[in-house]
Write a protein that holds these residues in place. Structure first.
Motif, mmCIF file in Angstrom:
data_model
loop_
_atom_site.group_PDB
_atom_site.id
_atom_site.type_symbol
_atom_site.label_atom_id
_atom_site.label_comp_id
_atom_site.label_asym_id
_atom_site.label_seq_id
_atom_site.Cartn_x
_atom_site.Cartn_y
_atom_site.Cartn_z
ATOM 1 N N ALA A 45 0.831 -1.207 0.000
ATOM 2 C CA ALA A 45 0.000 0.000 0.000
ATOM 3 C C ALA A 45 0.865 1.256 0.000
ATOM 4 O O ALA A 45 0.535 2.251 -0.653
ATOM 5 N N ARG A 46 1.989 1.209 0.716
ATOM 6 C CA ARG A 46 2.882 2.370 0.747
ATOM 7 C C ARG A 46 3.515 2.620 -0.619
ATOM 8 O O ARG A 46 3.666 3.759 -1.048
ATOM 9 N N VAL A 47 3.898 1.530 -1.300
ATOM 10 C CA VAL A 47 4.455 1.687 -2.648
ATOM 11 C C VAL A 47 3.407 2.280 -3.580
ATOM 12 O O VAL A 47 3.701 3.181 -4.376
ATOM 13 N N ILE A 48 2.182 1.785 -3.489
ATOM 14 C CA ILE A 48 1.103 2.299 -4.332
ATOM 15 C C ILE A 48 0.871 3.775 -4.058
ATOM 16 O O ILE A 48 0.702 4.575 -4.974
ATOM 17 N N ARG A 49 0.876 4.138 -2.778
ATOM 18 C CA ARG A 49 0.642 5.542 -2.446
ATOM 19 C C ARG A 49 1.779 6.430 -2.942
ATOM 20 O O ARG A 49 1.542 7.498 -3.509
ATOM 21 N N ARG A 50 3.029 5.988 -2.754
ATOM 22 C CA ARG A 50 4.160 6.789 -3.230
ATOM 23 C C ARG A 50 4.115 6.940 -4.750
ATOM 24 O O ARG A 50 4.416 8.016 -5.286
ATOM 25 N N SER A 51 3.753 5.867 -5.440
ATOM 26 C CA SER A 51 3.668 5.930 -6.895
ATOM 27 C C SER A 51 2.559 6.877 -7.333
ATOM 28 O O SER A 51 2.725 7.641 -8.295
ATOM 29 N N ALA A 52 1.437 6.827 -6.637
ATOM 30 C CA ALA A 52 0.338 7.743 -6.959
ATOM 31 C C ALA A 52 0.734 9.187 -6.689
ATOM 32 O O ALA A 52 0.389 10.094 -7.460
ATOM 33 N N GLU A 53 1.478 9.416 -5.609
ATOM 34 C CA GLU A 53 1.950 10.768 -5.311
ATOM 35 C C GLU A 53 2.898 11.265 -6.397
ATOM 36 O O GLU A 53 2.876 12.435 -6.777
ATOM 37 N N HIS A 54 3.730 10.350 -6.910
ATOM 38 C CA HIS A 54 4.640 10.732 -7.993
ATOM 39 C C HIS A 54 3.845 11.174 -9.224
ATOM 40 O O HIS A 54 4.167 12.186 -9.860
ATOM 41 N N LEU A 55 2.813 10.430 -9.568
ATOM 42 C CA LEU A 55 1.970 10.811 -10.702
ATOM 43 C C LEU A 55 1.296 12.152 -10.453
ATOM 44 O O LEU A 55 1.207 12.997 -11.356
ATOM 45 N N ALA A 56 0.807 12.347 -9.231
ATOM 46 C CA ALA A 56 0.145 13.614 -8.903
ATOM 47 C C ALA A 56 1.123 14.777 -9.021
ATOM 48 O O ALA A 56 0.776 15.852 -9.532
ATOM 49 N N HIS A 57 2.365 14.568 -8.581
ATOM 50 C CA HIS A 57 3.370 15.630 -8.666
ATOM 51 C C HIS A 57 3.708 15.936 -10.113
ATOM 52 O O HIS A 57 3.962 17.094 -10.465
#
Length: 492
Positions: free
Chosen positions: A74-86
């Motif tokens: 879940a943490r990897v998914i969240r970090r990846s989603a944050e990268h896309l958002a950035h």
């Protein structure tokens, strides 16, 4: 095509006329811009696919039950989603800077703590490359300075992340100096450096430098955004670099100190577990079923009654049926416009219904209306749960219950019944009896209407109606029924 035209214009064998020279210059610039766009699209594709692959892969592992550590996934998914958002925010930042729409939010922030948090945030990235990340600053830094923390953090993260990416051995240093309200930030690395011919264009949007640096992933936005933000903040950014020996980016900004230190904010409260008051109804309209399930999964455990619709017409029918307190509506609903649905909801339900547009579309995409926007506010996707909950609390006037907090005890129903002469208020018994009946079937909206009608009977009934509203807001239906029953017996 532009290249063939340029060759044809130059093939005359003599110096081109001034008009031809100007045309050649424009065509050359257009061809360069087109090549930059092509490189940019290829880079964006790479940048998007990498985090998407992590999200897609870990989600499949969790779905198949093969993930050994669901929390880590879940943490990897969240970090990846944050990268896309950035990445998306970076593109929007460029558009805002070019349009002159980017605004700063200056506030007093704890300066040394801000720097420590920043370095802690980037420490793992440096460790993954096997290099050191060092914070170097004198002991006399001011405790507080005025700045836009989000934009200053964005500038420094871009520079530090760039330094880490292009440094394979040695270290990256963030050196901070402060004198006469002038803050100087230097990001120094021992990396591959930048060639002199590349230094002049490294701050241009979508540009990638040549050589070894050009082979590394990136969309060419970070330094362009960094320079634009520094200029908007009234500062300057400079570069010193030697190929093979490293680079030094220096940012100078005026950061004034507040005249009086601000008071510390209240400690962060526990997680939201519910809310005080009567049960609230929410209708969510979105054509993405995954989004509907996610919002429902957030709100229902907190005590909300949530109904969902995948199109506007179904959403309108649901709203007519349940008379919700709040509607969360997407802007893009297939062939329908969420703005049109919001306008129809406003016409049908009036100003009491709260409407929040929850969308990835721009807030200004709505057509102008003579009577103003139909929605109360707008939340941009992707959103943080706390942001959405803050908006809901603000629109509905809710007070959250939080983990570890005590629930206020309900007031005594009998003590709240006013006394007035029997028979002085016609229809009192009829309304109170109807409230008793509605309590048994749990029809909250109808109960509210009956309480309003009770309050309108006479001035003497206002205290009773007010007490009933407080009891209904605490969703203590048993106490409400007792209030109504007692009032009927007093009226007889």
């Amino acid at each position: 095509m532009a290249g063939r035209i340029i060759d044809w214009l130059r093939s005359g064998g003599s110096e081109p006329a001034s008009a031809d020279a100007e045309l050649i210059a424009r065509l050359t610039a257009a061809e360069a811009a087109n090549e930059a766009k092509t490189r940019f699209l290829a880079s964006v594709s790479h940048e998007i696919r990498s985090p998407l692959n992590a999200i897609y892969g870990y989600a499949q592992l969790i779905e198949r039950g093969e993930g050994k550590d669901a929390l880590a996934a879940a943490r990897v998914i969240r970090r990846s989603a944050e990268h896309l958002a950035h990445l998306v925010e970076g593109l929007l930042d460029i558009a805002q800077v070019e349009g002159g729409a980017l605004k700063l939010n200056r506030e007093a922030m704890r300066f040394p703590e801000f720097l420590r948090q920043l370095v802690d945030m980037m420490q793992l990235q440096a460790e993954a490359k096997g290099i050191a990340l060092v914070l170097d600053h004198p002991p006399g830094l001011p405790e507080f300075v005025h700045a836009d923390p989000k934009r200053l953090r964005q500038v420094l993260i871009n520079l530090i992340a760039n330094a880490i990416k292009f440094t394979d051995h040695g270290m990256v240093t963030l050196k901070v100096e402060y004198r006469n309200q002038l803050a100087t930030f230097s990001v120094i690395d021992t990396g591959i450096g930048i060639a002199p011919e590349d230094a002049a264009r490294i701050f241009a949007p979508f540009e990638r430098v040549g050589g070894a640096a050009g082979e590394r992933a990136g969309v060419g936005l970070g330094l362009a955004i960094t320079q634009a933000l520094v200029h908007i903040m009234g500062g300057e950014i400079t570069l010193e670099s030697t190929p093979g020996a490293g680079s030094r980016f220096t940012v100078r900004l005026m950061l004034s100190q507040p005249l009086t230190p601000p008071t510390d904010p209240a400690p962060e409260a526990g997680a939201v577990t519910g809310y005080i008051g009567r049960e609230r109804w929410i209708v969510v309209i979105d054509d993405d079923t995954a989004h509907l399930a996610m919002v429902r999964g957030l709100l229902e455990p907190l005590g909300f009654q949530v109904r969902t619709a995948t199109d506007g017409e179904t959403g309108l029918a649901l709203a007519a049926q349940v008379q919700p307190d709040l509607v969360l509506c997407d802007v893009a609903l297939g062939e329908e416009s969420g703005w049109d649905i919001a306008a129809r909801l406003r016409r049908r339900h009036g100003a009491l219904l709260k409407i929040v547009m929850l969308s990835g579309e721009a807030p200004d995409s709505a057509a102008r209306r003579d009577d103003g926007p139909a929605n109360n506010t707008f939340v941009m996707k992707p959103f943080d749960f706390t942001v959405l909950l803050d908006v809901i609390a603000g629109e509905l006037g809710l007070e959250w219950l939080r983990a570890g907090s005590a629930v206020p005890p309900p007031a005594s129903a009998d003590a709240a019944v006013p006394s007035f002469p029997v028979g002085i208020v016609p229809d009192l018994s009829r309304h109170c009896s109807e409230i008793e009946r509605l309590v048994r079937i749990g029809h909250v909206r109808a109960i509210e209407a009956e309480i309003d009608a009770l309050a309108a009977l006479a001035p003497e009934t206002a205290p009773l109606a007010d007490r009933m509203r407080v009891t209904l807001d605490s969703f203590d239906l048993k106490a409400l029924a007792q209030l109504a029953k007692t009032a009927v017996s007093h009226a007889r």
